[in-house]
Enzyme design. Structure first.
Site, PDB file in Angstrom:
ATOM      1  N   CYS A  51       1.069  -1.231   0.126  1.00 47.55           N
ATOM      2  CA  CYS A  51       0.123  -0.013  -0.086  1.00 47.55           C
ATOM      3  C   CYS A  51       0.838   1.309   0.051  1.00 47.55           C
ATOM      4  O   CYS A  51       1.513   1.784   0.991  1.00 47.55           O
ATOM      5  CB  CYS A  51      -0.853  -0.054   1.098  1.00 47.55           C
ATOM      6  N   CYS A  78      -0.128   3.958   2.742  1.00 48.41           N
ATOM      7  CA  CYS A  78       0.539   3.254   3.964  1.00 48.41           C
ATOM      8  C   CYS A  78       2.039   3.810   4.171  1.00 48.41           C
ATOM      9  O   CYS A  78       2.367   4.074   5.353  1.00 48.41           O
ATOM     10  CB  CYS A  78       0.261   1.986   4.095  1.00 48.41           C
TER      11      CYS A  78
END
Length: 104
Positions: free
Chosen positions: A28, A31
């Site tokens: 991600c 993230c």
């Protein structure tokens, strides 16, 4: 931030004390962008235990909590959900801190 190791650990942390779970995954990009600011966020809100949950490793917990976008945050105190900041959108440090500050 410590990594979640088991479903039993999740249940223990959820049900005892004040815990904020951060849902993330290695793949991600949003993230990865917020990772550098997380230690500062943790230090500002040290009444909470912060736990990282790898979405791919604990997909059952994500499904149970309706976490379908990451990065996402859910706060619990003694088994009661205090709030959630769940979406697939990129989050800023200010947005994360405002979410935590507004928890009751």
């Amino acid at each position: 931030m410590k990594n979640l190791e088991s479903i039993e650990q999740f249940e223990q942390l959820r049900d005892h004390g004040k815990t904020i779970f951060m849902f993330s995954a290695g793949w991600c990009p949003d993230c990865r962008i917020i990772e550098p600011i997380l230690p500062e966020v943790e230090s500002k809100f040290n009444e909470y235990t912060f736990i990282h949950i790898d979405r791919d490793q604990f997909i059952d917990i994500c499904q149970q909590l309706d976490v379908f976008g990451i990065p996402s945050f859910i706060a619990f105190e003694n088994g009661k959900e205090l709030g959630r900041f769940v979406s697939k959108d990129r989050k800023t440090q200010e947005e994360i801190e405002n979410f935590i500050a507004d928890l009751k």
